[in-house]
Design a protein around this motif. Sequence first.
Motif, PDB file in Angstrom:
ATOM      1  N   PRO A   1      31.401  31.984  22.431  1.00 25.48           N
ATOM      2  CA  PRO A   1      31.904  32.811  21.325  1.00 25.48           C
ATOM      3  C   PRO A   1      32.452  31.994  20.155  1.00 25.48           C
ATOM      4  O   PRO A   1      32.593  32.531  19.049  1.00 25.48           O
ATOM      5  CB  PRO A   1      33.027  33.628  21.985  1.00 25.48           C
ATOM      6  CG  PRO A   1      32.705  33.637  23.432  1.00 25.48           C
ATOM      7  CD  PRO A   1      32.070  32.311  23.716  1.00 25.48           C
ATOM      8  N   LEU A   2      32.762  30.710  20.375  1.00 22.59           N
ATOM      9  CA  LEU A   2      33.388  29.893  19.330  1.00 22.59           C
ATOM     10  C   LEU A   2      32.586  29.845  18.035  1.00 22.59           C
ATOM     11  O   LEU A   2      33.140  30.127  16.957  1.00 22.59           O
ATOM     12  CB  LEU A   2      33.638  28.475  19.844  1.00 22.59           C
ATOM     13  CG  LEU A   2      34.150  27.460  18.797  1.00 22.59           C
ATOM     14  CD1 LEU A   2      35.512  27.897  18.270  1.00 22.59           C
ATOM     15  CD2 LEU A   2      34.202  26.063  19.391  1.00 22.59           C
ATOM     16  N   PRO A   3      31.298  29.484  18.056  1.00 24.70           N
ATOM     17  CA  PRO A   3      30.575  29.384  16.778  1.00 24.70           C
ATOM     18  C   PRO A   3      30.508  30.704  16.027  1.00 24.70           C
ATOM     19  O   PRO A   3      30.558  30.723  14.792  1.00 24.70           O
ATOM     20  CB  PRO A   3      29.173  28.900  17.190  1.00 24.70           C
ATOM     21  CG  PRO A   3      29.052  29.223  18.624  1.00 24.70           C
ATOM     22  CD  PRO A   3      30.430  29.097  19.185  1.00 24.70           C
ATOM     23  N   TYR A   4      30.423  31.811  16.753  1.00 28.48           N
ATOM     24  CA  TYR A   4      30.341  33.102  16.090  1.00 28.48           C
ATOM     25  C   TYR A   4      31.666  33.487  15.455  1.00 28.48           C
ATOM     26  O   TYR A   4      31.700  34.101  14.379  1.00 28.48           O
ATOM     27  CB  TYR A   4      29.888  34.172  17.092  1.00 28.48           C
ATOM     28  CG  TYR A   4      28.527  33.882  17.668  1.00 28.48           C
ATOM     29  CD1 TYR A   4      27.372  34.134  16.942  1.00 28.48           C
ATOM     30  CD2 TYR A   4      28.395  33.310  18.937  1.00 28.48           C
ATOM     31  CE1 TYR A   4      26.124  33.852  17.462  1.00 28.48           C
ATOM     32  CE2 TYR A   4      27.147  33.026  19.471  1.00 28.48           C
ATOM     33  CZ  TYR A   4      26.022  33.288  18.723  1.00 28.48           C
ATOM     34  OH  TYR A   4      24.788  32.990  19.237  1.00 28.48           O
ATOM     35  N   PHE A   5      32.764  33.134  16.123  1.00 26.70           N
ATOM     36  CA  PHE A   5      34.070  33.403  15.521  1.00 26.70           C
ATOM     37  C   PHE A   5      34.262  32.583  14.255  1.00 26.70           C
ATOM     38  O   PHE A   5      34.742  33.088  13.236  1.00 26.70           O
ATOM     39  CB  PHE A   5      35.193  33.094  16.505  1.00 26.70           C
ATOM     40  CG  PHE A   5      36.559  33.168  15.875  1.00 26.70           C
ATOM     41  CD1 PHE A   5      37.140  34.398  15.593  1.00 26.70           C
ATOM     42  CD2 PHE A   5      37.246  32.008  15.531  1.00 26.70           C
ATOM     43  CE1 PHE A   5      38.390  34.472  14.979  1.00 26.70           C
ATOM     44  CE2 PHE A   5      38.493  32.071  14.929  1.00 26.70           C
ATOM     45  CZ  PHE A   5      39.068  33.315  14.647  1.00 26.70           C
ATOM     46  N   LEU A   6      33.881  31.307  14.310  1.00 21.65           N
ATOM     47  CA  LEU A   6      34.057  30.448  13.149  1.00 21.65           C
ATOM     48  C   LEU A   6      33.153  30.861  11.996  1.00 21.65           C
ATOM     49  O   LEU A   6      33.593  30.895  10.836  1.00 21.65           O
ATOM     50  CB  LEU A   6      33.777  28.990  13.532  1.00 21.65           C
ATOM     51  CG  LEU A   6      34.744  28.352  14.538  1.00 21.65           C
ATOM     52  CD1 LEU A   6      34.310  26.936  14.861  1.00 21.65           C
ATOM     53  CD2 LEU A   6      36.168  28.356  14.001  1.00 21.65           C
ATOM     54  N   LEU A   7      31.897  31.164  12.292  1.00 20.43           N
ATOM     55  CA  LEU A   7      30.932  31.468  11.235  1.00 20.43           C
ATOM     56  C   LEU A   7      31.087  32.881  10.677  1.00 20.43           C
ATOM     57  O   LEU A   7      30.776  33.112   9.500  1.00 20.43           O
ATOM     58  CB  LEU A   7      29.506  31.282  11.764  1.00 20.43           C
ATOM     59  CG  LEU A   7      29.109  29.849  12.121  1.00 20.43           C
ATOM     60  CD1 LEU A   7      27.735  29.823  12.780  1.00 20.43           C
ATOM     61  CD2 LEU A   7      29.113  28.954  10.888  1.00 20.43           C
ATOM     62  N   TYR A   8      31.561  33.817  11.497  1.00 21.17           N
ATOM     63  CA  TYR A   8      31.655  35.202  11.048  1.00 21.17           C
ATOM     64  C   TYR A   8      33.086  35.730  11.035  1.00 21.17           C
ATOM     65  O   TYR A   8      33.433  36.542  10.169  1.00 21.17           O
ATOM     66  CB  TYR A   8      30.788  36.101  11.942  1.00 21.17           C
ATOM     67  CG  TYR A   8      29.348  35.672  11.982  1.00 21.17           C
ATOM     68  CD1 TYR A   8      28.542  35.766  10.857  1.00 21.17           C
ATOM     69  CD2 TYR A   8      28.786  35.155  13.146  1.00 21.17           C
ATOM     70  CE1 TYR A   8      27.218  35.360  10.881  1.00 21.17           C
ATOM     71  CE2 TYR A   8      27.458  34.748  13.179  1.00 21.17           C
ATOM     72  CZ  TYR A   8      26.678  34.845  12.055  1.00 21.17           C
ATOM     73  OH  TYR A   8      25.377  34.435  12.083  1.00 21.17           O
ATOM     74  N   GLY A   9      33.903  35.279  11.988  1.00 20.35           N
ATOM     75  CA  GLY A   9      35.272  35.784  12.050  1.00 20.35           C
ATOM     76  C   GLY A   9      36.108  35.363  10.850  1.00 20.35           C
ATOM     77  O   GLY A   9      36.823  36.180  10.263  1.00 20.35           O
ATOM     78  N   ILE A  10      36.020  34.078  10.483  1.00 17.98           N
ATOM     79  CA  ILE A  10      36.807  33.590   9.339  1.00 17.98           C
ATOM     80  C   ILE A  10      36.424  34.316   8.051  1.00 17.98           C
ATOM     81  O   ILE A  10      37.304  34.827   7.334  1.00 17.98           O
ATOM     82  CB  ILE A  10      36.651  32.061   9.200  1.00 17.98           C
ATOM     83  CG1 ILE A  10      37.300  31.354  10.397  1.00 17.98           C
ATOM     84  CG2 ILE A  10      37.266  31.570   7.885  1.00 17.98           C
ATOM     85  CD1 ILE A  10      37.122  29.845  10.398  1.00 17.98           C
ATOM     86  N   PRO A  11      35.129  34.393   7.680  1.00 16.23           N
ATOM     87  CA  PRO A  11      34.786  35.136   6.461  1.00 16.23           C
ATOM     88  C   PRO A  11      35.134  36.622   6.536  1.00 16.23           C
ATOM     89  O   PRO A  11      35.599  37.192   5.542  1.00 16.23           O
ATOM     90  CB  PRO A  11      33.265  34.943   6.343  1.00 16.23           C
ATOM     91  CG  PRO A  11      32.963  33.736   7.134  1.00 16.23           C
ATOM     92  CD  PRO A  11      33.949  33.730   8.259  1.00 16.23           C
ATOM     93  N   LEU A  12      34.932  37.242   7.710  1.00 13.12           N
ATOM     94  CA  LEU A  12      35.183  38.680   7.819  1.00 13.12           C
ATOM     95  C   LEU A  12      36.659  39.006   7.645  1.00 13.12           C
ATOM     96  O   LEU A  12      37.023  39.886   6.855  1.00 13.12           O
ATOM     97  CB  LEU A  12      34.694  39.190   9.178  1.00 13.12           C
ATOM     98  CG  LEU A  12      34.911  40.684   9.442  1.00 13.12           C
ATOM     99  CD1 LEU A  12      34.158  41.519   8.421  1.00 13.12           C
ATOM    100  CD2 LEU A  12      34.477  41.043  10.861  1.00 13.12           C
ATOM    101  N   ILE A  13      37.526  38.297   8.372  1.00 15.61           N
ATOM    102  CA  ILE A  13      38.962  38.571   8.284  1.00 15.61           C
ATOM    103  C   ILE A  13      39.493  38.305   6.885  1.00 15.61           C
ATOM    104  O   ILE A  13      40.189  39.135   6.282  1.00 15.61           O
ATOM    105  CB  ILE A  13      39.732  37.732   9.326  1.00 15.61           C
ATOM    106  CG1 ILE A  13      39.342  38.157  10.749  1.00 15.61           C
ATOM    107  CG2 ILE A  13      41.239  37.877   9.131  1.00 15.61           C
ATOM    108  CD1 ILE A  13      39.882  37.251  11.829  1.00 15.61           C
TER     109      ILE A  13
END
Length: 299
Positions: A138-150
């Motif tokens: 889950p790490l790469p998805y959080f970094l690539l999508y979580g940071i921009p989304l939040i």
Amino acid sequence: MKKTACVLFVFLLLTFFLTCPAAALEGARDGLILWFTQLLPALLPFCIISYIVLASGLFQSANKPKIHRGKISSLEWYIIFCGFLFGFPIGCKLATDSLHEGQISRKNAKILACFANNLSPVFVTTALREQLQLAVSPLPYFLLYGIPLISGVLWLLLARESSAVQKKSASRFQLNMQIIDAGIMNGFETLIRICGYVMMFSIISKMIGMLPIGNEGIKIILTGCLEVTNGIGLLAKADLTDSIKYLLALVFLSWNGLSGLCQTASLLKREGLPLMYYVKARLLYTAGTGAVAAVLLLL
């Protein structure tokens, strides 16, 4: 300065074609194959559908538009959803198209174009698992999508400007063959523009690969910063540890290359949206992704 850089670039490109025609043609062919086999079938349907959705007035209200401060509209959520799920450059295209139709404000379009413009999860999974042979967590998805989304959602809420500010009078939902035909032509126009950039940067990547640079890492970084697909390809062949490959891959995927920046610039220019706003946001996302990944993977 800009004129000098442009002249130098054209001179280098022409020199490469004249001195290494086989390599130049190979780079052009690789770019066209990448566009035809991956980008065209993956993006064209969504480009057509997104245009039809916006032009049909699905998210327009028949009533007088109202200002809703501190609230994200259904159209903005639709742009966010498509931008994150379907992949680059759908998010930016939807934001600029919505602005052109008068369905969102210029300020909100500028914000949406920055954070809802990412590579698709399918592309990321393919790059990490199939090309680099890395374990996907889950790490790469959080970094690539979580940071921009939040950060992007908070950015929109703090902007306190409604997307319902319309330049055109609101109309009820309509769908006809004229809208569908226009959607098809609009989709092909967008994809043809992307094709040109992909081909040109594939040629430039080939030029970099032929430079007499002894350090393999420098070539990989230069190529990945220019065009993410070629950068991932070189990274897959490199003799590096999995942690370093993971880190560089996440940086390349977050930045999306100078090729992606130029493609975005062509979309932003149509509505007069500032490119530097997008560049600063992309650099911040890339720096944040790289910093967190470095701490978690290398320490």
